[in-house]
Design a protein around this motif. Structure first.
Motif, PDB file in Angstrom:
ATOM      1  N   PHE A  95       0.827  -1.108   0.108  1.00 35.92           N
ATOM      2  CA  PHE A  95      -0.010   0.182   0.158  1.00 35.92           C
ATOM      3  C   PHE A  95       0.772   1.225   0.119  1.00 35.92           C
ATOM      4  O   PHE A  95       0.350   2.462   0.098  1.00 35.92           O
ATOM      5  CB  PHE A  95      -0.953   0.029   1.089  1.00 35.92           C
ATOM      6  N   GLY A  96       2.235   1.075  -0.118  1.00 37.06           N
ATOM      7  CA  GLY A  96       3.061   2.145  -0.280  1.00 37.06           C
ATOM      8  C   GLY A  96       3.312   3.086   0.853  1.00 37.06           C
ATOM      9  O   GLY A  96       3.382   4.361   1.032  1.00 37.06           O
ATOM     10  N   ILE A  97       3.424   2.482   2.186  1.00 32.69           N
ATOM     11  CA  ILE A  97       3.431   2.951   3.458  1.00 32.69           C
ATOM     12  C   ILE A  97       4.771   3.045   3.995  1.00 32.69           C
ATOM     13  O   ILE A  97       5.450   1.842   4.032  1.00 32.69           O
ATOM     14  CB  ILE A  97       2.573   2.520   4.661  1.00 32.69           C
ATOM     15  N   GLU A  98       5.448   4.075   4.456  1.00 31.20           N
ATOM     16  CA  GLU A  98       6.525   3.972   5.091  1.00 31.20           C
ATOM     17  C   GLU A  98       6.793   3.121   6.302  1.00 31.20           C
ATOM     18  O   GLU A  98       6.040   3.157   7.137  1.00 31.20           O
ATOM     19  CB  GLU A  98       7.315   5.416   5.363  1.00 31.20           C
ATOM     20  N   MET A  99       7.748   2.319   6.163  1.00 28.76           N
ATOM     21  CA  MET A  99       8.068   1.374   7.366  1.00 28.76           C
ATOM     22  C   MET A  99       9.107   1.396   7.969  1.00 28.76           C
ATOM     23  O   MET A  99      10.354   1.616   7.473  1.00 28.76           O
ATOM     24  CB  MET A  99       7.436   0.107   7.175  1.00 28.76           C
ATOM     25  N   TYR A 100       9.377   1.278   9.548  1.00 27.16           N
ATOM     26  CA  TYR A 100      10.771   1.297  10.323  1.00 27.16           C
ATOM     27  C   TYR A 100      10.713  -0.143  10.810  1.00 27.16           C
ATOM     28  O   TYR A 100      10.140  -0.402  11.625  1.00 27.16           O
ATOM     29  CB  TYR A 100      10.598   2.090  11.426  1.00 27.16           C
ATOM     30  N   ASP A 101      11.409  -0.942   9.907  1.00 27.88           N
ATOM     31  CA  ASP A 101      11.381  -2.171  10.364  1.00 27.88           C
ATOM     32  C   ASP A 101      12.396  -2.845  11.504  1.00 27.88           C
ATOM     33  O   ASP A 101      13.060  -1.763  12.059  1.00 27.88           O
ATOM     34  CB  ASP A 101      11.884  -3.159   9.011  1.00 27.88           C
ATOM     35  N   VAL A 102      12.022  -3.757  11.944  1.00 26.19           N
ATOM     36  CA  VAL A 102      12.994  -4.545  13.203  1.00 26.19           C
ATOM     37  C   VAL A 102      14.421  -4.178  13.151  1.00 26.19           C
ATOM     38  O   VAL A 102      14.810  -3.858  14.149  1.00 26.19           O
ATOM     39  CB  VAL A 102      12.611  -6.137  13.302  1.00 26.19           C
ATOM     40  N   ASP A 103      14.906  -3.999  12.014  1.00 23.58           N
ATOM     41  CA  ASP A 103      16.455  -3.939  11.938  1.00 23.58           C
ATOM     42  C   ASP A 103      16.780  -2.427  11.704  1.00 23.58           C
ATOM     43  O   ASP A 103      17.880  -2.167  11.410  1.00 23.58           O
ATOM     44  CB  ASP A 103      17.287  -4.642  10.896  1.00 23.58           C
ATOM     45  N   ASP A 104      15.799  -1.615  11.598  1.00 28.64           N
ATOM     46  CA  ASP A 104      16.079  -0.045  11.372  1.00 28.64           C
ATOM     47  C   ASP A 104      16.172   0.788  12.745  1.00 28.64           C
ATOM     48  O   ASP A 104      15.403   0.295  13.643  1.00 28.64           O
ATOM     49  CB  ASP A 104      14.773   0.362  10.697  1.00 28.64           C
ATOM     50  N   VAL A 105      17.314   1.226  12.748  1.00 25.18           N
ATOM     51  CA  VAL A 105      17.719   2.100  13.990  1.00 25.18           C
ATOM     52  C   VAL A 105      16.425   2.853  14.495  1.00 25.18           C
ATOM     53  O   VAL A 105      16.210   3.376  15.611  1.00 25.18           O
ATOM     54  CB  VAL A 105      19.008   2.683  13.873  1.00 25.18           C
ATOM     55  N   ARG A 106      15.538   3.371  13.502  1.00 24.65           N
ATOM     56  CA  ARG A 106      14.412   4.229  13.902  1.00 24.65           C
ATOM     57  C   ARG A 106      13.227   3.417  14.356  1.00 24.65           C
ATOM     58  O   ARG A 106      12.224   4.100  14.892  1.00 24.65           O
ATOM     59  CB  ARG A 106      13.960   4.927  12.748  1.00 24.65           C
ATOM     60  N   GLN A 107      13.291   2.256  14.528  1.00 23.02           N
ATOM     61  CA  GLN A 107      12.462   1.370  15.085  1.00 23.02           C
ATOM     62  C   GLN A 107      12.304   1.422  16.438  1.00 23.02           C
ATOM     63  O   GLN A 107      13.056   1.949  17.243  1.00 23.02           O
ATOM     64  CB  GLN A 107      12.571  -0.292  14.616  1.00 23.02           C
ATOM     65  N   GLY A 108      10.915   1.465  16.960  1.00 25.96           N
ATOM     66  CA  GLY A 108      10.699   1.513  18.389  1.00 25.96           C
ATOM     67  C   GLY A 108       9.231   1.552  18.551  1.00 25.96           C
ATOM     68  O   GLY A 108       8.351   1.414  17.786  1.00 25.96           O
TER      69      GLY A 108
END
Lengths: 467, 201
Positions: A95-108
């Motif tokens: 659906f074209g949504i930005e995601m901060y995945d498990v391995d992304d430092v921005r995840q939280g």
């Protein structure tokens, strides 16, 4: 024109359509989705062949069920959790949504990363399929939790069908005594109003003690508006708010920044605006508090004793009796005599850098009591990185804390971080419900400083006594 | 959405205040990616012991209430988490109406999206309905949404309020999204105005 509250102003600026009976279609500026409350919403869209109306106004992050040990980077072992995270990944991509995945430092935790990325801004309407969305109200945004059907509604239409809530003002004036923090303010308010006290209202927190709080502290206060029953909690934005947002990845840039700040400055309640309910609290009378029962309204100063069911009225008599039995406590027992097994520091209530600094301050020259399990779960990968950079992480590990990856963790125990039967926890989270942190687990809510004090002594402790 | 018009059924008494959504459906059941099948886990930790055996005292395990379609509960029902799994579990069990002195906001909204009617009534009237529910399986209550009236097993009538729009949607089983998409032009207009006045949003 009659004077308006901050809530009135944000509401009015977002009405797309109003029906004769007052039912409104409200525009939603920002939508946050996580893995637990969104799969059925995306499935609904697919079945109806509906697109996401404004994918650029939505971000996705897995937080509720992700493990917090580093092995999660090799894959999530629990099959159901893994499927949920994979579903989020697929839905975000499709659906074209930005995601901060498990391995992304921005995840939280979703409510930590919204503000951190500058995604949360004053005057916005912000929703998420999570009740602690109220957190974003600290920026003067109208932010609240929604169910999965509403998640689908927002994805499809970028609006919500709403009726306006009433206005409630909680004014906290004066100076907080030493050792007393934002968490003590918010718990004290809930202790005063009860968990249904804010039902049907949006709370505006005001007064000198609220203005004196950092943005982190304000987020802690607004975060628990939901525990007071309110739809949302908000605080008028000021220079501190603007300063916090400036330069963050999603903050307005260049000429738009000036335009935005000018607009944000108009976001305050007018003199003489009407509130349906007003609560006033003297900040100097607030003490470090803890909860003794299984409702966030079961709040007492740490210097008090466990109450007796007879101290209450109506349905609360039976509830208190049940709570005491569940918590394994006796009326009259001093709160500071209650021994604990576990300390949990984290959650969207208290998983920010300031909270970790507070813990580090209390732990200076001290150790976690032997035999205790003490866990720190930073609210985001960036909070974790900052704490490592500041040297806090190392100090806290040396003091005996486990240093985890970011997520909701033991706040709700959807991942492997859980209490076992009968275990008692000093927790900086937001809910002490039966079974919340684990089957038959026992939760005492408190501030990070108080949780650190408990980690040192192994019992609920007045942090002021450690000074 | 399934319509709700008139319901006559067994009412189960749950005289507890602050029943939270963690109690209604504990966290371990939120890992599903479906909406269905949660009824068996409704009130799981009050309903079953650690080995999965039924706890006989719990109201929905009592023979009289196993087929309850109405729940009568204490103040501030549904507080806590926004999980829609709570109304999904209630509906999946077979309960279509919850009566309490007050409800938490998000839970209340979620009910209407799932064909469940939540009714808030003054404490005295809930007390009366609680007593009626305690009579067991032969005491069937009627909830008539069109006439906004509850009839107890002995014929006593109690009127209730409901938001007219939500009543309309429940009675006709209407899908909110479909209704909103009819206002697409208004959303377009709002968005283009927003782009001009608050472009950073």
């Amino acid at each position: 024109m009659s004077p308006k509250t901050l809530y009135d102003k944000i509401w009015d600026a977002h009405v797309v359509h109003e029906a004769d009976d007052g039912t409104c279609l409200l525009y939603i500026d920002r939508h946050l989705v996580h893995e637990v409350t969104s799969p059925q919403a995306f499935e609904g869209l697919r079945m109806a062949k509906r697109p996401v109306r404004a994918p650029e106004k939505t971000i996705a992050v897995p937080d509720h069920n992700v493990p917090t040990d580093p092995t999660r980077l090799q894959g999530i072992k629990d099959e159901q959790s893994r499927i949920q995270v994979e579903a989020l990944r697929k839905n975000a991509a499709d659906f074209g949504i930005e995601m901060y995945d498990v391995d992304d430092v921005r995840q939280g935790i979703v409510h930590i990363i919204g503000p951190e990325q500058g995604w949360t801004q004053p005057g916005m309407t912000i929703v998420c399929g999570d009740s602690h969305t109220a957190t974003h109200g600290a920026f003067g945004a109208l932010a609240h939790g929604i169910g999965t059907s509403e998640v689908e509604h927002v994805l499809a239409t970028q609006t919500l069908i709403q009726k306006k809530s009433k206005n409630m003002l909680v004014k906290v004036e004066g100076e907080l005594p030493p050792g007393v923090t934002a968490k003590d303010i918010t718990l004290t308010i809930i202790g005063r109003t009860g968990t249904a006290g804010g039902n049907g209202h949006v709370i505006e927190y005001a007064g000198s003690a609220i203005r004196a709080l950092s943005m982190e502290g304000r987020m802690t206060v607004c975060n628990m508006a939901i525990e007071g029953g309110a739809r949302a909690g908000l605080i008028a934005p000021d220079e501190k708010t603007f300063e916090y947002i400036k330069g963050r990845p999603h903050a307005p840039k260049a000429a738009q920044w000036e335009m935005a700040v000018e607009y944000w400055k108009s976001l305050r309640s007018d003199e003489g605006a009407h509130y349906d309910k007003v609560i006033e609290i003297d900040a100097s009378e607030i003490a470090p508090v803890v909860t003794w029962g299984t409702s966030p309204e079961d709040v007492l100063p740490i210097t008090a004793a466990v109450p007796s069911p007879e101290d209450f009225q109506g349905g609360k008599v039976a509830a208190a009796k049940r709570s005491l039995e569940y918590m394994g406590l006796q009326p009259g027992q001093k709160l500071s005599d209650i021994e604990i097994d576990t300390v949990f520091i984290g959650s969207c209530t208290n998983g920010r850098i300031e909270d970790l600094r507070e813990v580090a301050k209390v732990m200076e020259g001290r150790k976690v009591k032997e035999g205790l399990r003490a866990m720190i779960v930073p609210g985001s990968g960036l909070v974790r990185a900052q704490a490592e950079e500041e040297g806090i992480a190392q100090k806290l590990q040396e003091a005996g804390f486990e240093w985890r990856m970011a997520g909701c963790s033991m706040c709700l125990g959807m991942n492997p971080d859980q209490l076992s039967e009968g275990e008692r926890c000093a927790s900086t989270s937001n809910r002490n419900f039966e079974g919340r942190q684990g089957y038959k687990g026992r939760t005492h809510l408190m501030s990070p400083a108080m949780a650190a004090a408990a980690a040192v002594t192994g019992r609920l402790t007045d942090v002021r006594d450690l000074a | 959405m399934e319509k709700f018009e008139k319901l006559t059924g067994i009412a189960a008494p749950l005289p507890m205040v602050n029943v939270d959504t963690d109690m209604i459906i504990p966290k371990q059941f939120l890992k599903t990616i479906k909406r269905s099948g949660l009824g068996v886990n409704l009130f799981d930790e009050m309903r079953y012991d650690r080995q999965g055996n039924e706890i006989p005292d719990f109201v929905l395990n009592q023979p009289a209430y196993r087929d309850a379609e109405i729940l009568v509960a204490g103040d501030n029902f549904g507080c806590g988490s926004s999980r829609e799994h709570a109304p999904w579990a209630i509906k999946d069990f077979g309960i279509r109406c919850v009566i309490a002195p007050s409800f938490a906001d998000i839970f209340f909204n979620n009910c209407f999206k799932n064909g469940i009617l939540p009714i808030a009534l003054p404490q005295e009237q809930v007390d009366l309905l609680m007593k009626d529910a305690e009579k067991g399986a032969n005491a069937r209550m009627t909830v008539d949404l069109e006439n906004q009236e509850i009839t107890t097993s002995d014929g006593q009538k109690i009127p209730f309020d409901v938001d007219p729009f939500r009543k309309h949607c429940l009675m006709n089983g209407l899908d909110d999204i479909g209704l909103t998409l009819e206002k697409n032009a208004a959303i377009d207009t709002f968005e283009s105005r927003l782009n001009q006045t608050r472009p950073w949003m």
